[in-house]
Design a protein around this motif. Sequence first.
Motif, PDB file in Angstrom:
ATOM      1  N   ALA A   1     -99.546  -3.373  90.658  1.00 24.55           N
ATOM      2  CA  ALA A   1     -99.543  -1.676  90.547  1.00 24.55           C
ATOM      3  C   ALA A   1    -100.522  -1.027  91.346  1.00 24.55           C
ATOM      4  CB  ALA A   1    -100.208  -1.213  88.981  1.00 24.55           C
TER       5      ALA A   1
ATOM      6  N   HIS B   1    -109.234  -4.591  89.240  1.00 21.11           N
ATOM      7  CA  HIS B   1    -108.402  -5.543  88.524  1.00 21.11           C
ATOM      8  C   HIS B   1    -107.226  -5.038  87.839  1.00 21.11           C
ATOM      9  CE1 HIS B   1    -111.262  -9.036  89.617  1.00 21.11           C
ATOM     10  NE2 HIS B   1    -111.837  -8.092  89.396  1.00 21.11           N
ATOM     11  N   CYS B   2    -107.235  -3.833  87.302  1.00 20.06           N
ATOM     12  CA  CYS B   2    -106.200  -3.199  86.375  1.00 20.06           C
ATOM     13  C   CYS B   2    -106.513  -1.787  86.566  1.00 20.06           C
ATOM     14  CB  CYS B   2    -106.352  -3.613  85.057  1.00 20.06           C
ATOM     15  SG  CYS B   2    -105.069  -3.030  83.948  1.00 20.06           S
ATOM     16  N   VAL B   3    -105.374  -0.926  86.465  1.00 21.64           N
ATOM     17  CA  VAL B   3    -105.244   0.558  86.637  1.00 21.64           C
ATOM     18  C   VAL B   3    -104.275   1.050  85.489  1.00 21.64           C
ATOM     19  CG1 VAL B   3    -106.088   0.482  88.968  1.00 21.64           C
ATOM     20  CG2 VAL B   3    -103.541   0.395  88.536  1.00 21.64           C
ATOM     21  N   ALA B   4    -104.161   0.129  84.515  1.00 21.17           N
ATOM     22  CA  ALA B   4    -103.211   0.717  83.457  1.00 21.17           C
ATOM     23  C   ALA B   4    -103.642   1.691  82.563  1.00 21.17           C
ATOM     24  CB  ALA B   4    -102.625  -0.545  82.859  1.00 21.17           C
TER      25      ALA B   4
ATOM     26  N   CYS C   1     -97.568  -0.028  81.570  1.00 22.07           N
ATOM     27  CA  CYS C   1     -97.409  -0.481  82.914  1.00 22.07           C
ATOM     28  C   CYS C   1     -96.171  -1.488  83.089  1.00 22.07           C
ATOM     29  CB  CYS C   1     -98.608  -1.360  83.307  1.00 22.07           C
ATOM     30  SG  CYS C   1     -98.477  -1.993  84.922  1.00 22.07           S
TER      31      CYS C   1
ATOM     32  N   TYR D   1     -95.260  -3.201  85.508  1.00 21.05           N
ATOM     33  CA  TYR D   1     -95.653  -4.769  86.177  1.00 21.05           C
ATOM     34  C   TYR D   1     -95.987  -5.643  84.817  1.00 21.05           C
ATOM     35  CZ  TYR D   1     -94.878  -1.973  90.232  1.00 21.05           C
ATOM     36  OH  TYR D   1     -94.575  -1.125  91.638  1.00 21.05           O
ATOM     37  N   PHE D   2     -96.733  -5.048  83.890  1.00 22.69           N
ATOM     38  CA  PHE D   2     -97.192  -5.566  82.868  1.00 22.69           C
ATOM     39  C   PHE D   2     -95.879  -6.501  82.080  1.00 22.69           C
ATOM     40  CE2 PHE D   2     -98.254  -5.857  78.266  1.00 22.69           C
ATOM     41  CZ  PHE D   2     -99.191  -6.745  78.034  1.00 22.69           C
TER      42      PHE D   2
ATOM     43  N   CYS E   1     -99.603  -9.619  87.504  1.00 25.46           N
ATOM     44  CA  CYS E   1    -100.576  -8.775  86.438  1.00 25.46           C
ATOM     45  C   CYS E   1    -101.786  -9.514  85.962  1.00 25.46           C
ATOM     46  CB  CYS E   1     -99.476  -8.440  85.515  1.00 25.46           C
ATOM     47  SG  CYS E   1    -100.352  -7.491  84.170  1.00 25.46           S
ATOM     48  N   ASN E   2    -102.643  -9.150  86.526  1.00 27.12           N
ATOM     49  CA  ASN E   2    -104.113  -9.761  85.619  1.00 27.12           C
ATOM     50  C   ASN E   2    -104.153  -9.386  84.204  1.00 27.12           C
ATOM     51  OD1 ASN E   2    -105.222 -10.483  88.172  1.00 27.12           O
ATOM     52  ND2 ASN E   2    -105.993  -8.365  88.405  1.00 27.12           N
ATOM     53  N   LYS E   3    -103.671  -8.381  83.577  1.00 26.43           N
ATOM     54  CA  LYS E   3    -103.730  -8.259  82.299  1.00 26.43           C
ATOM     55  C   LYS E   3    -102.737  -9.289  81.476  1.00 26.43           C
ATOM     56  CE  LYS E   3    -103.818  -3.803  80.659  1.00 26.43           C
ATOM     57  NZ  LYS E   3    -105.196  -3.985  79.903  1.00 26.43           N
TER      58      LYS E   3
ATOM     59  N   CYS F   1    -102.766  -7.720  90.858  1.00 27.36           N
ATOM     60  CA  CYS F   1    -102.356  -6.642  90.055  1.00 27.36           C
ATOM     61  C   CYS F   1    -101.424  -5.719  91.029  1.00 27.36           C
ATOM     62  CB  CYS F   1    -103.335  -5.486  89.909  1.00 27.36           C
ATOM     63  SG  CYS F   1    -103.066  -3.808  89.427  1.00 27.36           S
TER      64      CYS F   1
HETATM   65 FE1  SF4 Z   1    -100.954  -5.562  85.128  1.00 25.65          FE
HETATM   66 FE2  SF4 Z   1    -103.046  -3.666  84.928  1.00 25.65          FE
HETATM   67 FE3  SF4 Z   1    -102.194  -4.089  87.124  1.00 25.65          FE
HETATM   68 FE4  SF4 Z   1    -100.602  -3.276  85.448  1.00 25.65          FE
HETATM   69  S1  SF4 Z   1    -102.260  -2.271  86.385  1.00 25.65           S
HETATM   70  S2  SF4 Z   1    -100.046  -4.706  86.993  1.00 25.65           S
HETATM   71  S3  SF4 Z   1    -101.214  -4.054  83.524  1.00 25.65           S
HETATM   72  S4  SF4 Z   1    -103.152  -5.565  85.832  1.00 25.65           S
END
Ligand code: SF4
Length: 326
Positions: free
Chosen positions: A138, A154-157, A117, A119-120, A127-129, A136
């Motif tokens: 994305a 919270h995340c779609v990676a 991802c 954005y990560f 970026c929550n990760k 997030c």
């Molecule tokens: Fe971060 Fe996950 Fe969102 Fe990508 S999809 S910006 S890795 S939280």
Amino acid sequence: MHPFAFTKVSDTREALDAGRRGGRYIAGGTTLVDLMRETVERPETLVDITGLPLREVTVTERGGLRIGALVRMAEAAAHPKVRTLFPVVSEALELSASAQLRNMATLGGNIMQRTRCTYFRDVTADCNKREPESGCAALHGFNRTHAILGTSDHCVATHPSDVAVAFAALEARVSLLGPEGERHLPFADFLLRPGSSPQHEQALRKGELITAVEIPAHPRPLRSGYLKVRDRQSYEFALTSAAVALHIRGGVIREAKVAAGGVGTVPWKLPTVERHLVGERPSESLWAAAAERAADGARPLEHNRFKVELLKRTVERQLRTIGGTK
Ligand code: SF4
């Protein structure tokens, strides 16, 4: 890059001691060093484990395979036993990364690799990760390559590994060694869906070391293979992929193992597709009907709706390639 300490260990006891003290294991370093350069990762201590005796590929008593965590991707892909027993693993490895990276990266590192991802990897983006509770970017950003299955708010990676898709299809186990001893986790339990804590990606305990991946024996003959669909033909991550293994005897599918990549937050096992196949005779209509179930439960985002149809077609094509029509 932030300053860090570096130590090289020569046996597993030394490695576990260093891991328990918070050291970060490194082998090929093809993901971790990149992320350190971008300051996404900031380990205080790196523990070089390349001297550990985890480089064997062995056939297990029942005809499965045990691949040591430090076997290089290129070595695993070319290994005669991997090629003959589980071509799906060889093909997934050969379609990954570049030749240079495959010569350096290890199996253990490959399944531990972090998402692509963008954005990560951009430390200015939410970026929550990377930074829990920061948001997030994305979700409402450019999410063409992101996941449609297993996502959360919270995340779609996506998980980027190809060989992990083959391992998921074949129901491999990950062997781990930690301060409390050895344990084995089904592959499906090793990689975690994001839920509300996407920073937790693997079910590893503190200081645990991956020692091997074990593929169980499957009934023979077993035909298998990996199809990867991507924007360009090399050095690119999957938009969709399909790992398929079929045991066909007497003209009937007795066992079907199917998983998809490029679409899930983890390698995505497809049990409904598998159930649709078992007990049936190969046919064009069977492949199409089974693949129709591949995207069940998908939640596409603004820019990746195309993945729903692409996934079904990828699975259908690979079922046809592996199963034929007789
Ligand atoms: Fe971060 Fe996950 Fe969102 Fe990508 S999809 S910006 S890795 S939280």
